[in-house]
Design a protein around this motif. Structure first.
Motif, PDB file in Angstrom:
ATOM      1  N   ALA A 197     -51.436 -19.629 -21.186  1.00 24.64           N
ATOM      2  CA  ALA A 197     -51.878 -18.257 -21.435  1.00 24.64           C
ATOM      3  C   ALA A 197     -52.242 -18.061 -22.908  1.00 24.64           C
ATOM      4  CB  ALA A 197     -50.789 -17.273 -21.019  1.00 24.64           C
ATOM      5  N   LEU A 198     -51.376 -18.503 -23.812  1.00 23.58           N
ATOM      6  CA  LEU A 198     -51.648 -18.344 -25.244  1.00 23.58           C
ATOM      7  C   LEU A 198     -52.846 -19.181 -25.673  1.00 23.58           C
ATOM      8  CD1 LEU A 198     -47.963 -18.372 -26.536  1.00 23.58           C
ATOM      9  CD2 LEU A 198     -49.504 -16.406 -26.415  1.00 23.58           C
ATOM     10  N   PHE A 199     -52.925 -20.407 -25.168  1.00 27.69           N
ATOM     11  CA  PHE A 199     -54.058 -21.283 -25.491  1.00 27.69           C
ATOM     12  C   PHE A 199     -55.377 -20.678 -25.017  1.00 27.69           C
ATOM     13  CE2 PHE A 199     -56.700 -24.529 -23.251  1.00 27.69           C
ATOM     14  CZ  PHE A 199     -57.372 -25.021 -24.360  1.00 27.69           C
ATOM     15  N   THR A 200     -55.387 -20.152 -23.798  1.00 31.90           N
ATOM     16  CA  THR A 200     -56.621 -19.619 -23.228  1.00 31.90           C
ATOM     17  C   THR A 200     -57.104 -18.378 -23.964  1.00 31.90           C
ATOM     18  OG1 THR A 200     -56.068 -20.501 -21.054  1.00 31.90           O
ATOM     19  CG2 THR A 200     -57.657 -18.691 -21.125  1.00 31.90           C
ATOM     20  N   VAL A 201     -56.197 -17.451 -24.241  1.00 27.68           N
ATOM     21  CA  VAL A 201     -56.590 -16.233 -24.958  1.00 27.68           C
ATOM     22  C   VAL A 201     -57.165 -16.577 -26.326  1.00 27.68           C
ATOM     23  CG1 VAL A 201     -55.706 -14.144 -26.053  1.00 27.68           C
ATOM     24  CG2 VAL A 201     -54.961 -14.741 -23.748  1.00 27.68           C
ATOM     25  N   THR A 202     -56.507 -17.463 -27.041  1.00 29.60           N
ATOM     26  CA  THR A 202     -56.986 -17.848 -28.369  1.00 29.60           C
ATOM     27  C   THR A 202     -58.334 -18.550 -28.290  1.00 29.60           C
ATOM     28  OG1 THR A 202     -54.670 -18.189 -29.003  1.00 29.60           O
ATOM     29  CG2 THR A 202     -56.341 -19.018 -30.499  1.00 29.60           C
ATOM     30  N   SER A 203     -58.507 -19.447 -27.312  1.00 28.46           N
ATOM     31  CA  SER A 203     -59.758 -20.189 -27.175  1.00 28.46           C
ATOM     32  C   SER A 203     -60.927 -19.271 -26.846  1.00 28.46           C
ATOM     33  CB  SER A 203     -59.623 -21.259 -26.092  1.00 28.46           C
ATOM     34  OG  SER A 203     -58.696 -22.244 -26.474  1.00 28.46           O
ATOM     35  N   LEU A 204     -60.699 -18.341 -25.902  1.00 26.04           N
ATOM     36  CA  LEU A 204     -61.785 -17.437 -25.522  1.00 26.04           C
ATOM     37  C   LEU A 204     -62.179 -16.527 -26.683  1.00 26.04           C
ATOM     38  CD1 LEU A 204     -60.815 -16.458 -21.863  1.00 26.04           C
ATOM     39  CD2 LEU A 204     -62.742 -17.859 -22.614  1.00 26.04           C
ATOM     40  N   LEU A 205     -61.194 -16.033 -27.415  1.00 27.91           N
ATOM     41  CA  LEU A 205     -61.506 -15.228 -28.589  1.00 27.91           C
ATOM     42  C   LEU A 205     -62.276 -16.065 -29.613  1.00 27.91           C
ATOM     43  CD1 LEU A 205     -58.196 -13.215 -29.147  1.00 27.91           C
ATOM     44  CD2 LEU A 205     -60.437 -12.296 -28.484  1.00 27.91           C
ATOM     45  N   GLY A 243     -64.307 -22.524 -32.606  1.00 31.22           N
ATOM     46  CA  GLY A 243     -63.425 -21.576 -31.929  1.00 31.22           C
ATOM     47  C   GLY A 243     -62.542 -22.260 -30.898  1.00 31.22           C
ATOM     48  N   LEU A 244     -63.121 -23.212 -30.156  1.00 28.38           N
ATOM     49  CA  LEU A 244     -62.333 -23.974 -29.189  1.00 28.38           C
ATOM     50  C   LEU A 244     -61.284 -24.832 -29.889  1.00 28.38           C
ATOM     51  CD1 LEU A 244     -65.156 -25.105 -26.739  1.00 28.38           C
ATOM     52  CD2 LEU A 244     -63.303 -23.515 -26.236  1.00 28.38           C
ATOM     53  N   THR A 245     -61.641 -25.354 -31.058  1.00 27.51           N
ATOM     54  CA  THR A 245     -60.697 -26.184 -31.804  1.00 27.51           C
ATOM     55  C   THR A 245     -59.503 -25.363 -32.288  1.00 27.51           C
ATOM     56  OG1 THR A 245     -62.508 -27.611 -32.529  1.00 27.51           O
ATOM     57  CG2 THR A 245     -60.456 -27.744 -33.778  1.00 27.51           C
ATOM     58  N   VAL A 246     -59.769 -24.155 -32.757  1.00 24.62           N
ATOM     59  CA  VAL A 246     -58.680 -23.265 -33.187  1.00 24.62           C
ATOM     60  C   VAL A 246     -57.744 -22.976 -32.014  1.00 24.62           C
ATOM     61  CG1 VAL A 246     -58.126 -20.951 -34.000  1.00 24.62           C
ATOM     62  CG2 VAL A 246     -59.970 -22.244 -35.086  1.00 24.62           C
ATOM     63  N   GLY A 247     -58.330 -22.694 -30.849  1.00 13.86           N
ATOM     64  CA  GLY A 247     -57.507 -22.446 -29.667  1.00 13.86           C
ATOM     65  C   GLY A 247     -56.648 -23.652 -29.309  1.00 13.86           C
ATOM     66  N   SER A 248     -57.206 -24.861 -29.448  1.00 14.83           N
ATOM     67  CA  SER A 248     -56.446 -26.078 -29.150  1.00 14.83           C
ATOM     68  C   SER A 248     -55.288 -26.255 -30.123  1.00 14.83           C
ATOM     69  CB  SER A 248     -57.365 -27.300 -29.212  1.00 14.83           C
ATOM     70  OG  SER A 248     -58.401 -27.187 -28.264  1.00 14.83           O
ATOM     71  N   ALA A 249     -55.522 -25.936 -31.400  1.00 14.06           N
ATOM     72  CA  ALA A 249     -54.452 -26.051 -32.406  1.00 14.06           C
ATOM     73  C   ALA A 249     -53.298 -25.108 -32.081  1.00 14.06           C
ATOM     74  CB  ALA A 249     -55.011 -25.772 -33.796  1.00 14.06           C
TER      75      ALA A 249
END
Length: 422
Positions: free
Chosen positions: A358-366, A383-389
């Protein structure tokens, strides 16, 4: 079989299945114009979403749960799993047919060619996880090589006839899955209609709900990106992003899956024994290996990206070169996440897996939304890289938390005396 040999067979198996899955996308970028290739890749991404949900509902549960059962109970569990995969595949095929029928424009036009093969794709994927949950990586390799040989033969025929197109590639992929699933059923003597999906739900309800919920979030993210990028930047831009993912990220994701097939059942066994020291040692060793691989990966990507893309298809995808760094870093992050993900899944902490997704997905989509609208395709990749981190940081914390909670070994579920395995 030793751990080293199992890992070797697991990696070989993942290399073969990667050739089947990633090969379609790469061939689309080779033989089709970028815009048309983008449409084929969107359809593939849509089916991957459905397969990801099936994998969470059945495959991941087998990895984490099957070692708790023995003898006849274990074999029955594998039979129930394949029966459930066939039923859910049929239901998803109907949903995708309706999606194809109702979707406006051409974006999902080729999807209908894959619809008849959805049950076989689900059954084959479940068969792979059935073998992996028993640490039979060599058997998984056999059914995957059957898939690739059929798919490769059909692609070769299409190329020889000059008829290679998006639909041809998709049908070849689906027929390969059919053969792989049939080989599994014949080798194991598994009869799908003897399985009971209701019994599968009864035995795995809690874990299936959390793992499937996690996959719904994660796969929704993938599908939203597959629709968002073409809408904001065009189908050709999505083809470029997918090419970067196929070349850099896909091999790493296959390595992750191979590692899960080996580590999760072992983690489950250590958890059953309450062996917290064993869990910690396994995590530390895999972290060191993953870190080394991540450094090598980034070095290769940095040196090879620009010259390779300048040569590939006469430079048609040369503009993708700036994506090498963000996608390479994202791949490195996925490598580092392997030991912690294996720990949480093997300990059957479905709720924690859901929270991380849930946290990974919200961050990645943003990240991808803000990045794409502000800096175009490169911004979307960062943006996808930030979500992965963020996902990595959360998974490390949750793995440490789960291990701290392990104090006494749980009761082993041995319903009948050990006799045989599926």
């Amino acid at each position: 079989m030793t751990i080293g040999r199992r890992l070797s067979w697991g990696l070989a198996d993942q290399a073969v299945i990667a050739a089947a899955n990633a090969g379609n996308g790469l061939l689309a970028t080779v033989f089709l114009p970028p815009a048309e290739a983008g449409i084929v890749l969107v359809c593939l991404a849509t089916v991957y979403v459905a397969m990801g949900l099936n994998r969470a509902f059945i495959g991941d549960v087998l990895l984490a749960q099957a070692s708790r059962f023995e003898g006849t109970s274990r074999r029955r569990m594998h039979t129930d799993a394949i029966a459930t995969a066939c039923c859910s595949g049929t239901a998803v095929a109907v949903v995708l047919a309706l999606l194809w029928l109702l979707w406006p424009g051409r974006l999902l036009d080729p999807l209908i060619y894959l619809v008849p093969f959805i049950p076989a794709l689900f059954a084959h994927d479940t068969a792979r996880y059935s073998y992996q949950s028993q640490l039979r990586q060599r058997s998984a390799f056999v059914i995957d090589i059957a898939w690739v040989l059929v798919q490769g033969g059909l692609v070769g025929i299409g190329a020889a006839l000059g008829a290679l197109s998006g639909p041809w590639l998709l049908v070849a992929w689906g027929l390969g899955a059919c053969i792989g699933a049939i080989v599994y059923l014949l080798r194991g003597g598994i009869v799908p209609w003897r399985g009971r999906p209701v019994r599968w739900l009864a035995h795995t309800r809690k874990l299936s709900v959390w793992f499937t919920g996690s996959a719904v979030i994660g796969q929704a993210q993938i599908q939203l990106i597959a629709l968002l990028i073409p809408s904001l930047l065009g189908a050709a831009a999505f083809a470029g992003l997918r090419l970067a993912h196929l070349v850099i990220l896909q091999p790493i994701q296959n390595l992750v899956l191979a590692s899960m097939g080996l580590l999760v059942p072992r983690t489950s066994t250590l958890t059953e024994a309450g062996n917290i020291e064993g869990l910690r040692n396994q995590t530390k060793k895999v972290v060191v290996i993953a870190l080394g691989l991540a450094v090598v990966l980034l070095a290769v990507v940095t040196l090879a990206a620009e010259p390779v893309l300048s040569w590939y298809q006469g430079g048609a995808y040369a503009e993708v070169a700036p994506l090498a760094w963000p996608v390479g870093i994202q791949a490195g992050i996925y490598l580092l996440q392997i030991p912690f993900t294996a720990t949480v899944r093997g300990m059957r902490q479905g709720k924690l897996v859901f929270l991380q997704y849930a946290l990974f997905t919200v961050t990645s989509l943003l990240g991808v939304g803000i990045g794409a609208t502000t800096f175009g395709l490169t911004g979307a990749a960062w943006g996808l890289t930030v979500g992965s981190a963020v996902g990595l940081a959360v998974m490390i914390y949750l793995a440490m938390y789960a291990m701290r909670q392990l104090t006494t070994p749980p009761v082993r579920q041995s319903l009948v005396p050990a006799e045989s395995s599926a």
